[in-house]
Design a protein around this motif. Structure first.
Motif, PDB file in Angstrom:
ATOM      1  N   PRO A 279      10.487  10.534   1.836  1.00  0.00           N
ATOM      2  CA  PRO A 279      11.660  11.262   2.335  1.00  0.00           C
ATOM      3  C   PRO A 279      11.786  11.243   3.858  1.00  0.00           C
ATOM      4  N   SER A 280      10.664  11.096   4.557  1.00  0.00           N
ATOM      5  CA  SER A 280      10.699  11.099   6.025  1.00  0.00           C
ATOM      6  C   SER A 280      10.940   9.718   6.619  1.00  0.00           C
ATOM      7  N   GLY A 281      10.970   8.691   5.770  1.00  0.00           N
ATOM      8  CA  GLY A 281      11.191   7.336   6.259  1.00  0.00           C
ATOM      9  C   GLY A 281      10.129   6.380   5.776  1.00  0.00           C
ATOM     10  N   ASN A 282      10.030   5.245   6.466  1.00  0.00           N
ATOM     11  CA  ASN A 282       9.100   4.186   6.087  1.00  0.00           C
ATOM     12  C   ASN A 282       8.082   3.954   7.193  1.00  0.00           C
ATOM     13  N   VAL A 283       6.908   3.470   6.778  1.00  0.00           N
ATOM     14  CA  VAL A 283       5.883   3.121   7.748  1.00  0.00           C
ATOM     15  C   VAL A 283       5.123   1.901   7.223  1.00  0.00           C
ATOM     16  N   ILE A 284       4.791   1.002   8.136  1.00  0.00           N
ATOM     17  CA  ILE A 284       3.983  -0.158   7.782  1.00  0.00           C
ATOM     18  C   ILE A 284       2.520   0.235   7.933  1.00  0.00           C
ATOM     19  N   VAL A 285       1.721  -0.045   6.892  1.00  0.00           N
ATOM     20  CA  VAL A 285       0.333   0.383   6.852  1.00  0.00           C
ATOM     21  C   VAL A 285      -0.570  -0.829   6.613  1.00  0.00           C
ATOM     22  N   LYS A 286      -1.644  -0.926   7.376  1.00  0.00           N
ATOM     23  CA  LYS A 286      -2.669  -1.945   7.129  1.00  0.00           C
ATOM     24  C   LYS A 286      -3.655  -1.359   6.118  1.00  0.00           C
ATOM     25  N   VAL A 287      -3.992  -2.135   5.109  1.00  0.00           N
ATOM     26  CA  VAL A 287      -4.871  -1.624   4.065  1.00  0.00           C
ATOM     27  C   VAL A 287      -6.227  -1.209   4.639  1.00  0.00           C
ATOM     28  N   GLU A 288      -6.703  -1.876   5.683  1.00  0.00           N
ATOM     29  CA  GLU A 288      -7.994  -1.485   6.286  1.00  0.00           C
ATOM     30  C   GLU A 288      -7.904  -0.088   6.911  1.00  0.00           C
ATOM     31  N   ASP A 289      -6.759   0.259   7.483  1.00  0.00           N
ATOM     32  CA  ASP A 289      -6.569   1.608   8.031  1.00  0.00           C
ATOM     33  C   ASP A 289      -6.450   2.628   6.900  1.00  0.00           C
ATOM     34  N   PHE A 290      -5.740   2.249   5.849  1.00  0.00           N
ATOM     35  CA  PHE A 290      -5.573   3.109   4.682  1.00  0.00           C
ATOM     36  C   PHE A 290      -6.938   3.424   4.061  1.00  0.00           C
ATOM     37  N   ALA A 291      -7.800   2.403   3.968  1.00  0.00           N
ATOM     38  CA  ALA A 291      -9.130   2.585   3.384  1.00  0.00           C
ATOM     39  C   ALA A 291      -9.968   3.574   4.190  1.00  0.00           C
ATOM     40  N   LYS A 292      -9.747   3.625   5.489  1.00  0.00           N
ATOM     41  CA  LYS A 292     -10.515   4.542   6.338  1.00  0.00           C
ATOM     42  C   LYS A 292     -10.126   6.003   6.116  1.00  0.00           C
ATOM     43  N   VAL A 293      -8.861   6.254   5.808  1.00  0.00           N
ATOM     44  CA  VAL A 293      -8.420   7.641   5.660  1.00  0.00           C
ATOM     45  C   VAL A 293      -8.544   8.168   4.230  1.00  0.00           C
ATOM     46  N   LEU A 294      -8.666   7.287   3.244  1.00  0.00           N
ATOM     47  CA  LEU A 294      -8.734   7.754   1.859  1.00  0.00           C
ATOM     48  C   LEU A 294      -9.890   8.713   1.590  1.00  0.00           C
ATOM     49  N   PRO A 295     -11.114   8.422   2.028  1.00  0.00           N
ATOM     50  CA  PRO A 295     -12.198   9.380   1.767  1.00  0.00           C
ATOM     51  C   PRO A 295     -11.949  10.740   2.424  1.00  0.00           C
ATOM     52  N   LYS A 296     -11.386  10.739   3.620  1.00  0.00           N
ATOM     53  CA  LYS A 296     -11.081  12.009   4.298  1.00  0.00           C
ATOM     54  C   LYS A 296      -9.993  12.770   3.549  1.00  0.00           C
ATOM     55  N   ARG A 297      -8.978  12.032   3.085  1.00  0.00           N
ATOM     56  CA  ARG A 297      -7.892  12.648   2.303  1.00  0.00           C
ATOM     57  C   ARG A 297      -8.460  13.254   1.020  1.00  0.00           C
TER      58      ARG A 297
END
Length: 107
Positions: A40-58
């Motif tokens: 709803p807030s828009g779109n963002v381009i995400v690198k999977v390596e960055d995504f992998a870093k935040v998943l455990p914290k999330r």
């Protein structure tokens, strides 16, 4: 040829299972090296390596809040080509808290 409804259903079933497994490599295996996250807030381009870093914290944050399980409740394919698909989906997050007991939140 458009991506089939069954292929989308299979993807989401596997994604939901890996999301609940707490297995970060399995969870990120569903994503391209670079992907677009839309909301709803828009779109963002995400690198999977960055995504992998935040998943455990999330995951830690959600579990500290009482998250027990996440499940896919519905999805609707609104556009599809041979390479892309647009899906509107609804998930439910089940929490168990000391203050409020069991709580289900649709997302």
């Amino acid at each position: 040829m458009p991506i089939s409804h069954d292929a989308v259903a299979s993807f989401f079933q596997k994604f939901a299972a890996s999301s609940n497994s707490k297995d970060t490599p399995a969870e990120i295996s569903h994503f391209a090296d670079v992907f677009v996250a839309a909301g709803p807030s828009g779109n963002v381009i995400v690198k999977v390596e960055d995504f992998a870093k935040v998943l455990p914290k999330r995951r830690q944050l959600l579990e500290a809040s009482g998250l027990v399980h996440t499940s896919l409740k519905s999805f609707d394919v609104t556009a599809s080509t041979d390479r892309h698909v647009v899906v509107n989906n609804t998930w439910e997050m089940d929490f168990k808290t000391q203050t409020h007991g069991p709580v289900t939140i649709p997302v």
